[in-house]
Design a protein around this motif. Structure first.
Motif, PDB file in Angstrom:
ATOM      1  N   ALA A   1       0.848  -1.191   0.000  1.00 27.34           N
ATOM      2  CA  ALA A   1       0.000   0.000   0.000  1.00 27.34           C
ATOM      3  C   ALA A   1       0.884   1.241   0.000  1.00 27.34           C
ATOM      4  O   ALA A   1       1.800   1.360   0.812  1.00 27.34           O
ATOM      5  N   GLN A   2       0.587   2.161  -0.884  1.00 27.96           N
ATOM      6  CA  GLN A   2       1.397   3.358  -1.086  1.00 27.96           C
ATOM      7  C   GLN A   2       1.183   4.365   0.033  1.00 27.96           C
ATOM      8  O   GLN A   2       0.071   4.572   0.492  1.00 27.96           O
ATOM      9  N   TYR A   3       2.276   4.985   0.491  1.00 29.44           N
ATOM     10  CA  TYR A   3       2.175   6.134   1.380  1.00 29.44           C
ATOM     11  C   TYR A   3       3.312   7.100   1.090  1.00 29.44           C
ATOM     12  O   TYR A   3       4.338   6.715   0.540  1.00 29.44           O
ATOM     13  N   SER A   4       3.072   8.373   1.415  1.00 27.21           N
ATOM     14  CA  SER A   4       4.060   9.411   1.108  1.00 27.21           C
ATOM     15  C   SER A   4       3.791  10.629   1.990  1.00 27.21           C
ATOM     16  O   SER A   4       2.831  10.661   2.756  1.00 27.21           O
ATOM     17  N   PHE A   5       4.627  11.638   1.836  1.00 29.87           N
ATOM     18  CA  PHE A   5       4.413  12.896   2.529  1.00 29.87           C
ATOM     19  C   PHE A   5       3.044  13.462   2.172  1.00 29.87           C
ATOM     20  O   PHE A   5       2.312  13.941   3.038  1.00 29.87           O
TER      21      PHE A   5
END
Length: 136
Positions: A30-34
């Motif tokens: 699962a993608q996560y970022s700032f």
């Protein structure tokens, strides 16, 4: 019992990105970022995952306490709001709506407080936990 999750991060904090996976594969890269954490990006973030964990744990604990008293549960729905301020989670607020046969509001509120204090995720947190609970 042990459970695990894995996070992989690439790049710097503002322009990089990461992927989170759980042992069960419910989350699988699962993608996560700032942007997903502090802006409106597509993906998840740690606070959202903490909210999901608290909502799920609390709801199961409340269900156990209600069941121990012999009441029939039609549904319990819990929304958890995690409040992150200046890099610190300062609160977890549980919003509970429940359909339960034969329980008084007074007893329901007592069991909500008991679950709030005793679910394993609540015990893990070092933050203020509040709730509002409604029988519907």
């Amino acid at each position: 019992m042990k459970r695990n999750a894995t996070a992989v991060w690439n790049g710097d904090v503002k322009t990089g990105n990461g992927k989170i996976s759980t042992q069960s594969k419910t989350l699988d890269n699962a993608q996560y970022s700032f942007k997903t954490r502090f802006e409106d990006g597509v993906g998840t973030n740690p606070e959202e995952l903490v909210a999901a964990a608290h909502a799920g744990c609390f709801t199961m604990q409340l269900s156990a306490f209600i069941g121990e008293e012999g009441h029939t549960i039609e549904q319990i729905q819990t929304k958890c709001e995690i409040n992150l301020v200046e890099g610190t989670i300062i609160g977890s607020h549980l919003i509970v709506e429940a359909k339960i046969d034969g329980i008084s509001n007074e007893n329901f509120q007592k069991l909500v407080t008991k679950a709030e204090e005793n679910c394993p995720i609540s015990k893990l947190y070092n933050t203020k936990i509040t709730s509002i609970a409604t029988l519907v």
